[in-house]
Scaffold this motif. Structure first.
Motif, mmCIF file in Angstrom:
data_model
loop_
_atom_site.group_PDB
_atom_site.id
_atom_site.type_symbol
_atom_site.label_atom_id
_atom_site.label_comp_id
_atom_site.label_asym_id
_atom_site.label_seq_id
_atom_site.Cartn_x
_atom_site.Cartn_y
_atom_site.Cartn_z
ATOM 1 N N ARG A 119 -6.095 -2.809 6.741
ATOM 2 C CA ARG A 119 -6.362 -2.433 8.140
ATOM 3 C C ARG A 119 -5.237 -1.570 8.699
ATOM 4 N N GLU A 120 -3.996 -1.949 8.429
ATOM 5 C CA GLU A 120 -2.855 -1.183 8.930
ATOM 6 C C GLU A 120 -2.833 0.220 8.344
ATOM 7 N N MET A 121 -3.086 0.338 7.045
ATOM 8 C CA MET A 121 -3.102 1.659 6.411
ATOM 9 C C MET A 121 -4.248 2.492 6.969
ATOM 10 N N SER A 122 -5.409 1.899 7.151
ATOM 11 C CA SER A 122 -6.558 2.611 7.713
ATOM 12 C C SER A 122 -6.233 3.113 9.119
ATOM 13 N N HIS A 123 -5.627 2.272 9.921
ATOM 14 C CA HIS A 123 -5.238 2.668 11.288
ATOM 15 C C HIS A 123 -4.258 3.832 11.246
ATOM 16 N N ASP A 124 -3.244 3.748 10.384
ATOM 17 C CA ASP A 124 -2.258 4.824 10.262
ATOM 18 C C ASP A 124 -2.912 6.139 9.845
ATOM 19 N N LEU A 125 -3.816 6.081 8.890
ATOM 20 C CA LEU A 125 -4.485 7.294 8.423
ATOM 21 C C LEU A 125 -5.361 7.901 9.509
ATOM 22 N N LYS A 126 -6.089 7.065 10.244
ATOM 23 C CA LYS A 126 -6.925 7.562 11.342
ATOM 24 C C LYS A 126 -6.081 8.182 12.442
ATOM 25 N N THR A 127 -4.955 7.555 12.769
ATOM 26 C CA THR A 127 -4.062 8.083 13.795
ATOM 27 C C THR A 127 -3.499 9.431 13.374
ATOM 28 N N GLU A 128 -3.060 9.541 12.133
ATOM 29 C CA GLU A 128 -2.527 10.805 11.626
ATOM 30 C C GLU A 128 -3.606 11.885 11.585
ATOM 31 N N HIS A 129 -4.805 11.513 11.182
ATOM 32 C CA HIS A 129 -5.916 12.466 11.131
ATOM 33 C C HIS A 129 -6.229 12.984 12.530
ATOM 34 N N ALA A 130 -6.287 12.090 13.502
ATOM 35 C CA ALA A 130 -6.581 12.492 14.880
ATOM 36 C C ALA A 130 -5.486 13.404 15.409
ATOM 37 N N GLN A 132 -3.080 0.405 -8.605
ATOM 38 C CA GLN A 132 -4.488 0.782 -8.711
ATOM 39 C C GLN A 132 -4.878 1.502 -7.434
ATOM 40 N N ARG A 133 -5.541 2.648 -7.618
ATOM 41 C CA ARG A 133 -6.018 3.412 -6.466
ATOM 42 C C ARG A 133 -7.234 2.717 -5.876
ATOM 43 N N LEU A 134 -7.256 2.629 -4.559
ATOM 44 C CA LEU A 134 -8.400 2.049 -3.862
ATOM 45 C C LEU A 134 -9.423 3.134 -3.577
ATOM 46 N N ARG A 135 -10.682 2.798 -3.683
ATOM 47 C CA ARG A 135 -11.749 3.749 -3.359
ATOM 48 C C ARG A 135 -11.934 3.831 -1.857
ATOM 49 N N THR A 136 -11.699 2.710 -1.186
ATOM 50 C CA THR A 136 -11.856 2.625 0.262
ATOM 51 C C THR A 136 -10.893 1.554 0.761
ATOM 52 N N LEU A 137 -10.565 1.594 2.029
ATOM 53 C CA LEU A 137 -9.671 0.586 2.593
ATOM 54 C C LEU A 137 -10.440 -0.592 3.177
ATOM 55 N N THR A 138 -11.750 -0.544 3.088
ATOM 56 C CA THR A 138 -12.552 -1.673 3.551
ATOM 57 C C THR A 138 -13.239 -2.297 2.347
ATOM 58 N N MET A 142 0.844 -1.174 0.000
ATOM 59 C CA MET A 142 0.000 0.000 0.000
ATOM 60 C C MET A 142 0.892 1.241 0.000
ATOM 61 N N VAL A 143 0.563 2.169 -0.856
ATOM 62 C CA VAL A 143 1.323 3.408 -0.959
ATOM 63 C C VAL A 143 0.349 4.571 -0.969
ATOM 64 N N ARG A 144 0.651 5.564 -0.130
ATOM 65 C CA ARG A 144 -0.153 6.791 -0.136
ATOM 66 C C ARG A 144 0.414 7.765 -1.145
ATOM 67 N N LYS A 145 -0.487 8.332 -1.935
ATOM 68 C CA LYS A 145 -0.127 9.383 -2.878
ATOM 69 C C LYS A 145 -1.074 10.552 -2.606
ATOM 70 N N ASP A 146 -0.840 11.664 -3.272
ATOM 71 C CA ASP A 146 -1.675 12.843 -3.050
ATOM 72 C C ASP A 146 -3.153 12.581 -3.312
ATOM 73 N N ASP A 147 -3.463 11.689 -4.245
ATOM 74 C CA ASP A 147 -4.862 11.455 -4.614
ATOM 75 C C ASP A 147 -5.446 10.179 -4.006
ATOM 76 N N GLY A 148 -4.747 9.555 -3.058
ATOM 77 C CA GLY A 148 -5.326 8.394 -2.400
ATOM 78 C C GLY A 148 -4.319 7.301 -2.099
ATOM 79 N N VAL A 149 -4.850 6.145 -1.727
ATOM 80 C CA VAL A 149 -4.034 4.985 -1.386
ATOM 81 C C VAL A 149 -4.071 4.009 -2.562
#
Length: 176
Positions: free
Chosen positions: A156-167, A106-112, A1-8
């Motif tokens: 799940r790991e990427m979602s957790h990281d993004l939520k932690t950073e957002h918080a 491929q960009r994911l629309r959602t992590l779930t 999983m890689v984060r880019k400016d337009d998504g994961v």
């Protein structure tokens, strides 16, 4: 999983012992695409073609493909599907020492609920390698469901990281 400016993005690499032009043909010529994934119709020079994944079966539907960037034989960025519901993908090729590295994403629309995308592209890129090398194509059953847990964990790991950073950004007042 890689984060880019337009998504994961799910990002996968493969290395082929072949010149870059030969590998480029695997993504840009219907005759080569048919060996591992599908076919397209239309003229890519117009910036749009129709594509269908014949590897999914004889009744695979045609999809719109908008060619966002094409720098043969190095870069291809496309949006596949109808506007507003398309899937962003890219292929980057680099050549060194008689080998070409394919980086596909491929960009994911959602992590779930999209972990199977990673499994699917692992499978299809291995089909590309097999077709190129003249070997039998791999079987889907060897990939799914056995690899699904791996990609679910990554999501799940990427979602957790993004939520932690957002918080943290919210607490620090740096959230835009």
């Amino acid at each position: 999983m890689v984060r880019k400016d337009d998504g994961v993005y799910v990002v996968l690499d493969r290395i082929l012992r072949a010149p870059i032009e030969e590998v480029w043909a695997l993504f840009s010529r219907t005759g080569y695409l048919q060996q591992w994934i599908g076919e397209f119709t239309g003229n890519p020079r117009t910036g749009a073609v129709k594509f269908r994944m014949t590897a999914e079966g004889d009744d695979a539907e045609w999809e719109d493909v908008a060619i966002m960037e094409c720098e043969a034989p190095h870069r291809l960025h496309v949006d596949v599907g109808h506007a507003g519901d398309s899937r962003r993908m890219y292929v980057h090729l680099t050549e060194a020492s008689g080998h070409t590295t394919v980086t596909f994403a491929q960009r994911l629309r959602t992590l779930t609920g999209e972990a199977d995308i990673g499994v699917g592209w692992d499978y299809y890129l291995d089909r590309m390698l097999a077709a190129h090398d003249g070997r039998p194509l791999p079987r889907w059953d060897d990939y799914y469901p056995s690899m699904l847990e791996h990609y679910e964990t990554l999501c799940r790991e990427m979602s957790h990281d993004l939520k932690t950073e957002h918080a943290a950004a919210h607490r620090d007042g740096t959230l835009g």
